[in-house]
Scaffold this motif. Structure first.
Motif, mmCIF file in Angstrom:
data_model
loop_
_atom_site.group_PDB
_atom_site.id
_atom_site.type_symbol
_atom_site.label_atom_id
_atom_site.label_comp_id
_atom_site.label_asym_id
_atom_site.label_seq_id
_atom_site.Cartn_x
_atom_site.Cartn_y
_atom_site.Cartn_z
ATOM 1 N N ASP A 70 0.821 -1.208 0.000
ATOM 2 C CA ASP A 70 0.000 0.000 0.000
ATOM 3 C C ASP A 70 0.861 1.266 0.000
ATOM 4 O O ASP A 70 0.594 2.219 0.736
ATOM 5 C CB ASP A 70 -0.937 0.004 1.211
ATOM 6 N N SER A 96 -15.653 -8.208 -5.000
ATOM 7 C CA SER A 96 -14.408 -7.815 -4.339
ATOM 8 C C SER A 96 -13.959 -8.919 -3.387
ATOM 9 O O SER A 96 -14.776 -9.707 -2.898
ATOM 10 C CB SER A 96 -14.574 -6.499 -3.571
ATOM 11 N N LEU A 97 -12.653 -8.971 -3.134
ATOM 12 C CA LEU A 97 -12.051 -9.933 -2.208
ATOM 13 C C LEU A 97 -10.867 -9.260 -1.524
ATOM 14 O O LEU A 97 -10.248 -8.350 -2.080
ATOM 15 C CB LEU A 97 -11.538 -11.175 -2.966
ATOM 16 N N PRO A 98 -10.498 -9.716 -0.296
ATOM 17 C CA PRO A 98 -9.235 -9.252 0.292
ATOM 18 C C PRO A 98 -8.070 -9.882 -0.482
ATOM 19 O O PRO A 98 -7.918 -11.106 -0.513
ATOM 20 C CB PRO A 98 -9.303 -9.786 1.736
ATOM 21 N N LEU A 99 -7.258 -9.061 -1.143
ATOM 22 C CA LEU A 99 -6.286 -9.574 -2.109
ATOM 23 C C LEU A 99 -4.830 -9.455 -1.664
ATOM 24 O O LEU A 99 -3.938 -9.812 -2.438
ATOM 25 C CB LEU A 99 -6.455 -8.834 -3.446
ATOM 26 N N THR A 100 -4.577 -8.982 -0.453
ATOM 27 C CA THR A 100 -3.188 -8.752 -0.038
ATOM 28 C C THR A 100 -2.371 -10.035 -0.058
ATOM 29 O O THR A 100 -1.264 -10.086 -0.630
ATOM 30 C CB THR A 100 -3.143 -8.118 1.362
ATOM 31 N N ARG A 152 -1.722 -11.170 -3.539
ATOM 32 C CA ARG A 152 -0.710 -10.346 -4.214
ATOM 33 C C ARG A 152 0.707 -10.805 -3.846
ATOM 34 O O ARG A 152 1.590 -10.830 -4.704
ATOM 35 C CB ARG A 152 -0.908 -8.871 -3.858
#
Length: 293
Positions: A153, A257-261, A264
């Motif tokens: 981020d 949407s999804l939590p993508l951290t 990644r």
């Protein structure tokens, strides 16, 4: 966008889709029967699904091609563009209606990206295998770094503008022209385009119609040049289309949407390793053969 601009853009997307389908059919006529494979369909499902959510598809598809040994390195750039065109067009149809962008900025950036891709495809399609491996290796390394920045981020936050003018518009056009050219080597436009839009002070959400619209128009043009030179794996193309288009619809309308951290970081590791292996392969003289007939 104004209603007339939206209709014009949608009409253009429909023409681009028709053009790509006709180009693909012509390319498959002289070839033996093209049969999709379960592995290829699976690659299409996974990459198009996460592409719609903002991960990007080129780096992940390249990594999966090399891991499964389904597409030769020399054919990867053309195959990426030809295979992901229809899934990307589906994304563009959806997001250009959901997110507002000033029409002049959107259309100008799309035209710049198409021009860059047209130039780049004509060059890359004639590169020897080792140069393609080296170019993809460098691009994937850059993609891994960009994905890591997204996971941390640390990318610029952007502003609230939905368009730019003057000097900023000139920067946007030059930037998207270069990104369009890089698409033909195998680096996706999504992450870099989002960074470009944010640096210009635009709303990061505006990057979605810009990047999806750019890719939707440039990919049919670029893939047509690769197809004419026979630098595409048609079986992989058909497989990814079959898996990718439904995956886009599921991601856009159902999952959203999804939590993508964590994902990644996994992409960073896989793509960085793939970049390393491509750079290693580019140093082997045995594969230094022309890429074009």
């Amino acid at each position: 966008m104004p209603l007339d601009a939206t209709r014009l853009l949608l009409a253009g997307l429909a023409i681009a889709a028709l053009y790509h389908i006709v180009t693909l059919v012509r390319a498959m006529k002289p070839a033996p029967t093209v049969r999709p494979t379960p592995v290829g369909i699976g690659i299409g499902v996974v990459t198009a699904f996460f592409d719609t959510l903002g991960i990007g598809s080129f780096a992940t598809t390249t990594a999966l091609f090399r891991a499964t040994k389904t597409v030769k390195d020399a054919l990867i750039p053309g195959t990426l563009n030809a295979a992901h065109t229809l899934p990307t067009l589906a994304q563009a149809f959806i997001y250009t209606q959901l997110v507002e962008v000033e029409p002049v900025t959107l259309i100008a950036m799309i035209v710049a990206a198409v021009a860059g891709a047209w130039l780049g495809a004509g060059i890359v399609a004639r590169w020897p295998t080792r140069r393609i491996q080296f170019g993809m290796g460098l691009c994937l390394a850059a993609a891994a770094a960009l994905t890591a920045a997204q996971a941390l981020d640390v990318l610029p936050g952007g502003g609230t503008a939905i368009g730019v003018s003057g000097g900023k518009l000139a920067i946007a056009l030059v930037g998207n022209f270069l990104l369009g050219a890089l698409m033909t080597i195998g680096i996706g436009l999504y992450g870099p385009c989002m960074m470009l839009v944010s640096l210009l002070g635009m709303n990061p959400a505006a990057a979605f119609p810009v990047m999806m619209g750019s890719c939707a128009f440039l990919m049919p043009m670029a893939s047509a040049r690769f197809l004419r030179l026979g630098k595409v794996d048609l079986r992989a193309v058909v497989s990814i289309i079959i898996g990718g288009v439904p995956a886009v619809l599921v991601a856009a309308f159902i999952v959203k949407s999804l939590p993508l951290t964590a994902l990644r970081w996994l992409v960073v590791i896989v793509v960085a390793y793939t970049a390393f292996t491509l750079l290693q392969s580019s140093r082997r003289p045995a594969e230094d053969t022309p890429a074009a007939a």
